[in-house]
Design a protein around this motif. Structure first.
Motif, mmCIF file in Angstrom:
data_model
loop_
_atom_site.group_PDB
_atom_site.id
_atom_site.type_symbol
_atom_site.label_atom_id
_atom_site.label_comp_id
_atom_site.label_asym_id
_atom_site.label_seq_id
_atom_site.Cartn_x
_atom_site.Cartn_y
_atom_site.Cartn_z
ATOM 1 N N VAL A 49 42.593 -27.920 12.186
ATOM 2 C CA VAL A 49 42.835 -28.356 13.562
ATOM 3 C C VAL A 49 41.560 -28.879 14.192
ATOM 4 N N ASN A 50 40.467 -28.168 13.941
ATOM 5 C CA ASN A 50 39.193 -28.546 14.530
ATOM 6 C C ASN A 50 38.728 -29.912 14.031
ATOM 7 N N LEU A 51 38.906 -30.160 12.732
ATOM 8 C CA LEU A 51 38.478 -31.439 12.170
ATOM 9 C C LEU A 51 39.300 -32.600 12.731
ATOM 10 N N ASN A 52 40.529 -32.313 13.170
ATOM 11 C CA ASN A 52 41.399 -33.349 13.713
ATOM 12 C C ASN A 52 41.124 -33.646 15.176
ATOM 13 N N ARG A 53 40.468 -32.710 15.857
ATOM 14 C CA ARG A 53 40.277 -32.862 17.293
ATOM 15 C C ARG A 53 39.127 -33.787 17.630
ATOM 16 N N ARG A 54 39.303 -34.520 18.721
ATOM 17 C CA ARG A 54 38.176 -35.307 19.241
ATOM 18 C C ARG A 54 37.195 -34.392 19.937
ATOM 19 N N ARG A 55 37.723 -33.382 20.665
ATOM 20 C CA ARG A 55 36.870 -32.384 21.317
ATOM 21 C C ARG A 55 37.227 -31.027 20.727
ATOM 22 N N THR A 56 36.276 -30.391 20.102
ATOM 23 C CA THR A 56 36.549 -29.159 19.379
ATOM 24 C C THR A 56 36.086 -27.948 20.180
ATOM 25 N N LYS A 57 36.382 -26.760 19.660
ATOM 26 C CA LYS A 57 36.044 -25.522 20.344
ATOM 27 C C LYS A 57 35.013 -24.687 19.582
ATOM 28 N N ILE A 58 34.411 -25.250 18.558
ATOM 29 C CA ILE A 58 33.370 -24.534 17.814
ATOM 30 C C ILE A 58 32.008 -24.823 18.443
ATOM 31 N N LEU A 59 31.255 -23.776 18.735
ATOM 32 C CA LEU A 59 29.860 -23.903 19.164
ATOM 33 C C LEU A 59 28.971 -23.219 18.137
ATOM 34 N N GLY A 60 27.906 -23.872 17.745
ATOM 35 C CA GLY A 60 26.970 -23.295 16.783
ATOM 36 C C GLY A 60 25.774 -22.668 17.474
ATOM 37 N N LEU A 61 25.337 -21.519 16.982
ATOM 38 C CA LEU A 61 24.123 -20.848 17.444
ATOM 39 C C LEU A 61 23.238 -20.619 16.227
ATOM 40 N N ILE A 62 22.015 -21.136 16.268
ATOM 41 C CA ILE A 62 21.087 -20.992 15.139
ATOM 42 C C ILE A 62 19.811 -20.335 15.638
ATOM 43 N N PHE A 63 19.472 -19.182 15.055
ATOM 44 C CA PHE A 63 18.268 -18.448 15.445
ATOM 45 C C PHE A 63 17.407 -18.168 14.208
ATOM 46 N N PRO A 64 16.094 -18.031 14.393
ATOM 47 C CA PRO A 64 15.208 -17.811 13.248
ATOM 48 C C PRO A 64 15.365 -16.443 12.597
ATOM 49 N N SER A 65 15.908 -15.471 13.341
ATOM 50 C CA SER A 65 16.020 -14.115 12.801
ATOM 51 C C SER A 65 17.245 -13.433 13.383
ATOM 52 N N SER A 66 17.992 -12.758 12.515
ATOM 53 C CA SER A 66 19.143 -11.983 12.989
ATOM 54 C C SER A 66 18.734 -10.576 13.385
ATOM 55 N N LEU A 67 17.471 -10.210 13.145
ATOM 56 C CA LEU A 67 16.990 -8.861 13.419
ATOM 57 C C LEU A 67 16.128 -8.769 14.671
ATOM 58 N N ASP A 68 15.532 -9.879 15.096
ATOM 59 C CA ASP A 68 14.652 -9.845 16.258
ATOM 60 C C ASP A 68 15.460 -9.531 17.519
#
Length: 339
Positions: A49-68
């Motif tokens: 569904v997401n790949l078909n949408r022009r506007r999707t609902k997935i937001l990405g969060l990228i951090f250098p450490s999952s422990l900090d």
């Protein structure tokens, strides 16, 4: 979805419209779809569904450490706000490595993510070129450390926060020396420069402790080993030590305690130690750490607002992409018994 639509006696576009926004379907149709969902147990493939949408609902969060703890706090703030707005946050850790950071961005791009909030790591020119190219395909807001002048960024006002604590520490009999953090991102440079500028403004000579240069994210171990070496070689140049962040201060405190040195503000203490960030443990170590509070709630809110505005702009035909906005959030001095 076509099979489900046939089963409930509705058109596929109507069913698809429901999954994009249930309120967009008339109440009677919505009840019919929801009854069908209970009866069949059908769930759409969200990735398809997401790949078909022009506007999707997935937001990405990228951090250098999952422990900090600092990044954990930021992630929690952003996740809760994004979820409340109907988005699905996908969290990645780059583990402080440029390649994993680029891989995470590529993965989110392939998932047709609406946008990304990312705390960048240091990387070579090839990595920066790759990130820059990906940022043109998908809206990205950088947090904690800026990428460049053209990209959106939200972070702590290191000039204000380090000046705040440096100015406070200069009021003791002995001036503060500076124990650097590893140079994993631009915060290391900005905080050192703010310390130097504040010392000069106060008419004092900056004292930068010579350390082994590092880009290691294991801040506590690095600081413990460097502080232990300094103590073996004669000790710190002054009796007041300002650390680049709290995790570095934890390592310095551990080395001082192991060497039998007493830290605190009473007359019988050997040194005073201060940090920056106000990590959750800063209040509970001994002695409790004097530091600067970073406003993660405001940083997370501003970054998400900025990203949503950038997403809206990306779907506005004909509007040029503006130069990135840089937002700096002030810190607050937290006084405790270590300095």
């Amino acid at each position: 979805m076509e099979e489900f639509a046939e089963a409930v006696g509705l058109s596929r576009p109507t069913v698809s419209k429901y999954f994009q926004n249930p309120d967009s379907v008339r109440p009677k149709l919505r009840q019919k779809i929801e009854a069908g969902l209970k009866e069949t147990g059908f769930r759409p493939n969200l990735f398809a569904v997401n790949l078909n949408r022009r506007r999707t609902k997935i937001l990405g969060l990228i951090f250098p450490s999952s422990l900090d703890p600092f990044y954990t706090g930021l992630r929690r703030r952003i996740e809760s706000q994004a979820t409340a707005l109907g988005y699905m946050p996908f969290v990645f850790s780059s583990d402080g490595r440029a390649k994993l950071e680029a891989d995470a961005l590529e993965t989110l791009s392939s998932l047709n993510a609406a946008g990304v909030i990312m705390a960048p790591v240091s990387g070579d020119d090839a990595h920066r070129t790759k990130v820059k190219a990906l940022a043109k395909k998908i809206p990205v807001v950088f947090i904690d450390a800026p990428f460049d002048e053209e990209e959106d960024f939200v972070g702590t006002n290191n000039g204000q926060s380090m000046a705040l604590i440096t100015d406070y520490l200069t009021r003791f009999e002995d001036a503060p020396c500076y124990f650097d953090m590893p140079w994993v991102n631009s915060n290391a440079r900005d905080r050192r420069e703010a310390y130097i500028a504040t010392m000069h403004r106060r008419g004092l000579e900056p004292v930068i402790i010579p350390l082994t240069w590092s880009q290691d994210w294991d801040f506590e171990r690095y600081a413990f080993e460097e502080a232990s070496r300094i103590l073996r070689e004669g000790g710190f140049p002054t009796r007041v030590v300002l650390c680049g962040n709290d995790r570095v201060a934890f390592g310095v405190l551990a080395a001082l305690h192991q060497a039998g040195r007493k830290v605190g503000i009473t007359p019988d203490c050997d040194l005073r130690v201060a940090g920056h960030d106000n990590q959750p443990l800063s209040e509970y170590i001994w002695p409790p750490l004097t530091t600067v509070q970073q406003n993660t709630a405001e940083m997370g809110r501003r970054a998400l607002d900025m990203l949503l505005a950038r997403i809206d702009l990306a779907h506005s035909a004909g509007k040029p992409r503006p130069r990135g906005e840089h937002v700096l959030v002030d810190g607050d001095l937290i006084l405790r018994s270590s300095a």
